[in-house]
Motif scaffolding. Structure first.
Motif, PDB file in Angstrom:
ATOM      1  N   LEU A   1       0.841  -1.193   0.000  1.00  0.00           N
ATOM      2  CA  LEU A   1       0.000   0.000   0.000  1.00  0.00           C
ATOM      3  C   LEU A   1       0.883   1.252   0.000  1.00  0.00           C
TER       4      LEU A   1
ATOM      5  N   CYS B   1       1.383   5.054   0.380  1.00  0.00           N
ATOM      6  CA  CYS B   1       0.529   6.005   1.096  1.00  0.00           C
ATOM      7  C   CYS B   1       1.062   7.428   1.036  1.00  0.00           C
TER       8      CYS B   1
ATOM      9  N   GLN C   1      -8.323   7.385   4.974  1.00  0.00           N
ATOM     10  CA  GLN C   1      -8.845   6.164   4.352  1.00  0.00           C
ATOM     11  C   GLN C   1      -8.051   4.906   4.690  1.00  0.00           C
ATOM     12  N   ILE C   2      -6.778   5.059   5.087  1.00  0.00           N
ATOM     13  CA  ILE C   2      -5.888   3.907   5.196  1.00  0.00           C
ATOM     14  C   ILE C   2      -6.356   2.872   6.216  1.00  0.00           C
TER      15      ILE C   2
ATOM     16  N   GLY D   1      -3.907   3.192  -1.164  1.00  0.00           N
ATOM     17  CA  GLY D   1      -4.375   3.460   0.187  1.00  0.00           C
ATOM     18  C   GLY D   1      -5.541   4.417   0.282  1.00  0.00           C
ATOM     19  N   ASP D   2      -6.066   4.884  -0.884  1.00  0.00           N
ATOM     20  CA  ASP D   2      -7.122   5.892  -0.838  1.00  0.00           C
ATOM     21  C   ASP D   2      -8.534   5.318  -0.845  1.00  0.00           C
TER      22      ASP D   2
ATOM     23  N   VAL E   1      -3.362   9.896   2.794  1.00  0.00           N
ATOM     24  CA  VAL E   1      -4.505   8.982   2.849  1.00  0.00           C
ATOM     25  C   VAL E   1      -4.813   8.581   4.294  1.00  0.00           C
ATOM     26  N   SER E   2      -4.466   9.439   5.239  1.00  0.00           N
ATOM     27  CA  SER E   2      -4.684   9.095   6.638  1.00  0.00           C
ATOM     28  C   SER E   2      -6.162   8.877   6.964  1.00  0.00           C
TER      29      SER E   2
ATOM     30  N   SER F   1       0.523   8.904   7.467  1.00  0.00           N
ATOM     31  CA  SER F   1      -0.331   7.751   7.172  1.00  0.00           C
ATOM     32  C   SER F   1       0.266   6.458   7.712  1.00  0.00           C
TER      33      SER F   1
ATOM     34  N   ASP G   1       4.932   4.556   3.734  1.00  0.00           N
ATOM     35  CA  ASP G   1       4.651   5.959   4.006  1.00  0.00           C
ATOM     36  C   ASP G   1       5.639   6.793   3.189  1.00  0.00           C
TER      37      ASP G   1
ATOM     38  N   ALA H   1      -1.491   3.610  10.134  1.00  0.00           N
ATOM     39  CA  ALA H   1      -1.550   2.190   9.792  1.00  0.00           C
ATOM     40  C   ALA H   1      -0.993   1.331  10.923  1.00  0.00           C
TER      41      ALA H   1
ATOM     42  N   VAL I   1       2.945  -1.341   4.269  1.00  0.00           N
ATOM     43  CA  VAL I   1       2.480   0.036   4.116  1.00  0.00           C
ATOM     44  C   VAL I   1       3.700   0.931   3.925  1.00  0.00           C
TER      45      VAL I   1
END
Length: 313
Positions: free
Chosen positions: A7, A9, A15-16, A88-89, A12-13, A41, A34, A45, A32
């Motif tokens: 993912l 990112c 939606q993640i 990640g969105d 996208v905080s 984000s 970042d 996660a 993930v």
């Protein structure tokens, strides 16, 4: 079979967390990346507490391609056999990942990608500008990549086999939004079998960072370079066949006919005299023959799309 989700990112905080919670038990690892996100984000996660999550923090923002390369390398180090890219969105439903992975696990393909163009509900939901832009871009990518049977080239929902990913030079992949297309173009050079899987996208309140202006400004030159690289390697380095001969004949014929045509047209305008039938034929014949040879080479190229799955590369 170890399956990892990657993912990338950036901003996208919001939606993640929902995306990670929706990722099913078929995934052993969730990587993930970042990408120096100003919203942290990666920390969001990590705070979820899912033991499958591994957070990779980049020191500086490098773009989705750079983030994916870091994610791929991390997932490979974790022993992943299949690596799935999930944005990640929240535009992709992780529940659809099983359909994306199936062609790889059943030995039908090396790389699978989502295709919104095969789903009428998805087409109705897609903004008109994205629909038109994707249609035009898809055709250009077909020519540049050699995968004439795929559509929706910027679709970020993808799955790839470990063996194929290891055959690529990851450091050469585009670091920005051209990443998916660049990956597709390079997969052709290792003869990877690529399939489209009909998967709808979900459009919510997320904001896309990919603008039409950026695509129009950056993509044409990159597509041109990818196209020339593919022709050179496919038809003059890795192999030499009838398409190679047709291209060697067609290009100079078309150049000669085009240049001669412009030259004779200028002379005709300046002198006010109509060119003779012989002069017209001298210009027209190379163009006609060149176009015929070019069409033949295109037909061979379309038929040469990789179709044979090789288990161990």
């Amino acid at each position: 079979m170890i399956v990892a989700a990657i993912l990338p990112c950036y901003r996208v905080s919001g939606q993640i967390a929902a995306v990670i919670r929706a990722i099913g038990p078929e995934f052993t690892h969730i990587v993930v990346v970042d990408d120096c996100c100003p919203e942290s984000s990666g920390e969001v996660a990590a705070a979820i507490g899912d033991p499958r999550v591994t957070v990779v923090k980049r020191a500086r923002n490098g773009g989705v391609g750079a983030a994916m390369v870091d994610g791929y390398r991390t997932a490979l180090a974790l022993g992943a056999d299949i690596l799935v890219k999930i944005d990640g969105d929240g535009q992709m439903a992780p529940a659809d990942a099983a359909r994306l992975i199936r062609p790889l696990t059943e030995g039908e393909a090396d790389y699978a990608k989502g295709n919104r163009f095969r789903d009428f509900k998805a087409l109705a939901a897609m903004p008109p500008t994205r629909l038109f832009g994707n249609s035009v871009l898809s055709f250009l990518v077909k020519a540049a990549s050699g995968y004439w049977t795929v559509m929706d080239p910027t679709n970020g929902f993808t799955a790839i086999r470990r063996e194929v990913l290891e055959a690529l030079m990851l450091e050469r992949l585009d670091s920005g939004y051209f990443f998916e297309i660049d990956l597709l173009c390079r997969l052709y050079l290792v003869e990877a079998v690529v399939v489209d899987v009909a998967l709808p996208a979900r459009y919510g309140d997320e904001t896309s960072s990919l603008s039409v202006a950026r695509v129009a400004r950056q993509f044409p030159a990159k597509l041109g370079r990818a196209f020339l690289r593919r022709l050179l390697l496919r038809y003059f380095v890795h192999d030499f066949n009838m398409a190679s001969i047709y291209l060697l004949l067609a290009v100079p014929m078309l150049l000669f006919g085009g240049i001669a045509g412009v030259f004779e047209w200028v002379r005709s305008v300046e002198s006010g005299q109509v060119r003779s039938a012989g002069t017209v034929m001298l210009v027209a014949m190379p163009v006609i023959l060149g176009l015929q040879l070019l069409l033949q080479s295109i037909a061979i190229d379309i038929a040469a799309v990789p179709k044979r799955f090789v288990k161990n590369r």
